[in-house]
Design a protein around this motif. Structure first.
Motif, PDB file in Angstrom:
ATOM      1  N   ILE A 180      13.296   3.576  -9.515  1.00 20.69           N
ATOM      2  CA  ILE A 180      14.183   2.454  -9.218  1.00 20.69           C
ATOM      3  C   ILE A 180      13.343   1.201  -9.007  1.00 20.69           C
ATOM      4  CG2 ILE A 180      15.821   1.474  -7.573  1.00 20.69           C
ATOM      5  CD1 ILE A 180      16.913   4.202  -7.059  1.00 20.69           C
ATOM      6  N   SER A 181      13.704   0.120  -9.686  1.00 12.12           N
ATOM      7  CA  SER A 181      13.067  -1.182  -9.506  1.00 12.12           C
ATOM      8  C   SER A 181      14.079  -2.131  -8.874  1.00 12.12           C
ATOM      9  CB  SER A 181      12.603  -1.754 -10.848  1.00 12.12           C
ATOM     10  OG  SER A 181      11.712  -0.874 -11.509  1.00 12.12           O
ATOM     11  N   PHE A 195      10.388   0.596 -20.180  1.00 16.46           N
ATOM     12  CA  PHE A 195      11.785   0.366 -20.530  1.00 16.46           C
ATOM     13  C   PHE A 195      12.088   0.477 -22.023  1.00 16.46           C
ATOM     14  CE2 PHE A 195      11.153  -1.657 -16.423  1.00 16.46           C
ATOM     15  CZ  PHE A 195      12.302  -1.309 -15.729  1.00 16.46           C
ATOM     16  N   ALA A 196      11.117   0.228 -22.885  1.00 11.11           N
ATOM     17  CA  ALA A 196      11.376   0.238 -24.332  1.00 11.11           C
ATOM     18  C   ALA A 196      11.754   1.638 -24.796  1.00 11.11           C
ATOM     19  CB  ALA A 196      10.147  -0.245 -25.092  1.00 11.11           C
ATOM     20  N   GLY A 197      12.861   1.728 -25.538  1.00 11.28           N
ATOM     21  CA  GLY A 197      13.303   3.010 -26.062  1.00 11.28           C
ATOM     22  C   GLY A 197      13.886   3.935 -25.018  1.00 11.28           C
ATOM     23  N   LYS A 198      14.152   3.422 -23.826  1.00  9.43           N
ATOM     24  CA  LYS A 198      14.664   4.241 -22.724  1.00  9.43           C
ATOM     25  C   LYS A 198      16.076   3.796 -22.358  1.00  9.43           C
ATOM     26  CE  LYS A 198      10.687   6.303 -22.375  1.00  9.43           C
ATOM     27  NZ  LYS A 198       9.820   6.079 -21.212  1.00  9.43           N
ATOM     28  N   ARG A 199      16.720   4.615 -21.522  1.00 11.34           N
ATOM     29  CA  ARG A 199      18.041   4.287 -21.007  1.00 11.34           C
ATOM     30  C   ARG A 199      17.892   3.714 -19.608  1.00 11.34           C
ATOM     31  NH1 ARG A 199      21.592   9.594 -21.990  1.00 11.34           N
ATOM     32  NH2 ARG A 199      19.563  10.608 -21.784  1.00 11.34           N
ATOM     33  N   ASP A 302      16.777   6.808 -17.632  1.00 15.48           N
ATOM     34  CA  ASP A 302      15.337   6.857 -17.390  1.00 15.48           C
ATOM     35  C   ASP A 302      14.911   5.910 -16.276  1.00 15.48           C
ATOM     36  OD1 ASP A 302      14.558   8.613 -19.732  1.00 15.48           O
ATOM     37  OD2 ASP A 302      15.566   6.978 -20.797  1.00 15.48           O
ATOM     38  N   ASN A 303      15.656   4.808 -16.114  1.00 15.53           N
ATOM     39  CA  ASN A 303      15.312   3.798 -15.114  1.00 15.53           C
ATOM     40  C   ASN A 303      16.573   3.221 -14.498  1.00 15.53           C
ATOM     41  OD1 ASN A 303      12.287   3.445 -15.788  1.00 15.53           O
ATOM     42  ND2 ASN A 303      13.264   3.073 -17.769  1.00 15.53           N
ATOM     43  N   VAL A 304      16.432   2.752 -13.269  1.00 13.23           N
ATOM     44  CA  VAL A 304      17.501   2.013 -12.600  1.00 13.23           C
ATOM     45  C   VAL A 304      16.906   0.709 -12.086  1.00 13.23           C
ATOM     46  CG1 VAL A 304      19.189   1.984 -10.726  1.00 13.23           C
ATOM     47  CG2 VAL A 304      18.651   4.142 -11.884  1.00 13.23           C
ATOM     48  N   VAL A 305      17.592  -0.394 -12.361  1.00 14.09           N
ATOM     49  CA  VAL A 305      17.208  -1.689 -11.802  1.00 14.09           C
ATOM     50  C   VAL A 305      18.315  -2.129 -10.858  1.00 14.09           C
ATOM     51  CG1 VAL A 305      16.667  -4.100 -12.256  1.00 14.09           C
ATOM     52  CG2 VAL A 305      15.879  -2.330 -13.845  1.00 14.09           C
ATOM     53  N   VAL A 306      17.989  -2.255  -9.588  1.00 12.32           N
ATOM     54  CA  VAL A 306      18.958  -2.682  -8.580  1.00 12.32           C
ATOM     55  C   VAL A 306      18.760  -4.179  -8.352  1.00 12.32           C
ATOM     56  CG1 VAL A 306      19.775  -2.406  -6.214  1.00 12.32           C
ATOM     57  CG2 VAL A 306      18.992  -0.411  -7.513  1.00 12.32           C
TER      58      VAL A 306
END
Length: 467
Positions: A180-181, A195-199, A302-306
């Motif tokens: 988480i970012s 982040f590239a190519g990821k969800r 793959d990632n979460v941006v809050v």
């Protein structure tokens, strides 16, 4: 009193508003001491140095700072150009920090840990208004103290991001998840590989969220496998889209227009009425359990941006008598003017010492921190705050209460807003369904159809599963 009046004034934070405050003090013949916990001026800005702001240079330079700089031969950047955070530091804050009286004032890697009245705790009243302040700070791990005549807190809120939970708390597993970012990660630069190519799931509806989503779409152009899920806590997209062409800061309006275009083109999946329940990290992926669109979902990314905003920190002010609105966490007289329940414009009536005063005489909070939990703060607003507060400290009460600021207007407020999406073809916002963006969309979805296409692309079943 005469001995106290010879003391310097403490400024907490060496960002744009903190250094503008120092410049104002210098012009008034008052010695500033600026405490910056980072290793350079503008340390917090450097963390979003890749982001281009929506206000041009003309709004980003304080008048007193400009005068000090121009006396040294400094040439201002193009007033109509839009700088990013790094350019603000390199072309403005660093040169300002090298002007002799500012250079002498700034103390880097100096973390303020407490502020109090000399010889008095919070409960003591006798002689309080005439006592000096004591600022305690860490300098290279060594605890030091200095007496000052007044304290101006311009420390900002960047290091206090709001968590993912709609109730103001971190959801289960959020603090334990490394994927988480918060804020505005550099998704097209230093962190491109992440982040590239990821969800990626972006949570939030302000400028930080919009900037992140647009940056992810830039990645999407070079790597089509990049998937973007944008979660909005509100039930529609009205407040997200900004003032459009009605915004006197064109770049601010352009953010909303770009977001609308992306929705129309199906470049991202929208989740409205979003409320996260829990997150769980499993290897290189994160499972998010949430409610969205009136149903429970399970989203694997793959990632979460809050990017849900920030909140002020008051721990080091515990021994001062500060007045804070219980909801907005801004000074009580300012809070009604910036309440996000009523305003999403980023424009408020010009304000100064009257709205920023606290029960503790000669203590003020300026800059982004003065807005508490309210979003959309302009640097120019902070500069006017600094001008007014410093005038008051200098005894120029008339100047402190004089309005010297005209803010640019924006086209959208939360009260009575018309959707930029619905105004084109759909005849108004949805009245019943949380997952619909306009009336026509409501009718279509109630008939079991895909909707009218007014902006909200349904999440793909590959990534979102019903529970």
């Amino acid at each position: 009193m005469s001995a106290r009046s010879e003391l310097p004034v403490a400024v907490v934070g060496a960002g744009p508003v903190g250094l503008a405050t120092a410049a104002r003090l210098v012009e008034r013949g008052i010695e500033p001491i600026v405490f910056e916990k980072g290793g350079s001026v503008g340390a917090s800005l450097l963390e979003w140095g890749h982001v281009r702001v929506f206000s041009p240079w003309r709004y980003n330079i304080d008048d007193a700072a400009r005068r000090l700089l121009e006396a040294e031969g400094w040439k201002a950047p193009n007033p109509d150009a839009l700088p990013n955070g790094k350019e603000i530091i390199e072309n403005y804050l660093v040169p300002l920090s090298r002007v002799a009286p500012i250079r002498r004032a700034v103390r880097l890697r100096a973390t303020v840990t407490a502020v109090t009245r000399k010889g008095l705790d919070k409960a003591a009243s006798r002689g309080r208004d005439t006592a000096a302040f004591v600022v305690r700070y860490l300098d290279g791990g060594i605890e030091r103290e200095v007496d000052v005549r007044a304290v101006i807190d311009a420390s900002g809120t960047w290091n206090q991001p709001n968590p993912m939970g709609v109730d103001g708390l971190a959801v289960a597993g959020e603090r334990q998840t490394t994927r988480i970012s918060y804020g505005i990660p550099d998704v097209t630069g230093m962190r491109r590989g992440t982040f590239a190519g990821k969800r990626t799931l972006v949570v939030g509806s302000g400028h930080s969220a919009i900037n992140t989503a647009l940056a992810l779409m830039e990645l999407q152009q070079s790597d089509p496998e990049t998937e973007i899920f944008w979660a909005l806590r509100q039930s529609g997209v009205d407040r997200l889209l900004g003032g459009g062409l009605n915004d006197q800061l064109p770049e601010r309006g352009a953010l909303g227009l770009a977001a609308k275009k992306a929705m129309d083109e199906g470049k991202l999946s929208m989740l409205t009425g979003f409320a996260a329940r829990a997150v769980q990290e499993d290897g290189e992926q994160v499972t998010v359990l949430a409610a969205a669109g009136g149903r429970e979902i399970r989203l694997v990314v793959d990632n979460v941006v809050v990017a849900t905003g920030f909140r002020p920190a008051f721990d080091f002010l515990r021994e001062l008598r500060i007045g804070i609105d219980p909801a907005i966490e801004a000074p009580p007289a300012l809070a009604p003017l910036i309440d996000p329940n009523l305003h999403s414009c980023g424009t408020v009536p010009p304000h100064g010492v009257e709205e920023l005063s606290h029960p503790e005489k000669d203590f003020y909070i300026v800059g982004m921190k003065s807005y508490g939990r309210a979003p959309t703060f302009l640097m120019k607003t902070g500069y006017e705050q600094a001008r007014s507060v410093v005038a008051e400290i200098a005894g120029d009460h008339e100047a402190a209460r004089r309005v010297e600021l005209v803010l640019p207007e924006t086209g959208v407020c939360s009260a009575g807003v018309k959707s930029a999406v619905s105004s084109g073809c759909c005849g108004g916002p949805s009245t019943t369904r949380e997952d619909a963006c306009c009336e026509a969309d409501t009718v279509a979805k109630d008939e079991g159809k895909a909707g009218c296409g007014c902006g909200a692309k349904a999440p793909t079943e590959r990534a979102v599963e019903r529970l």
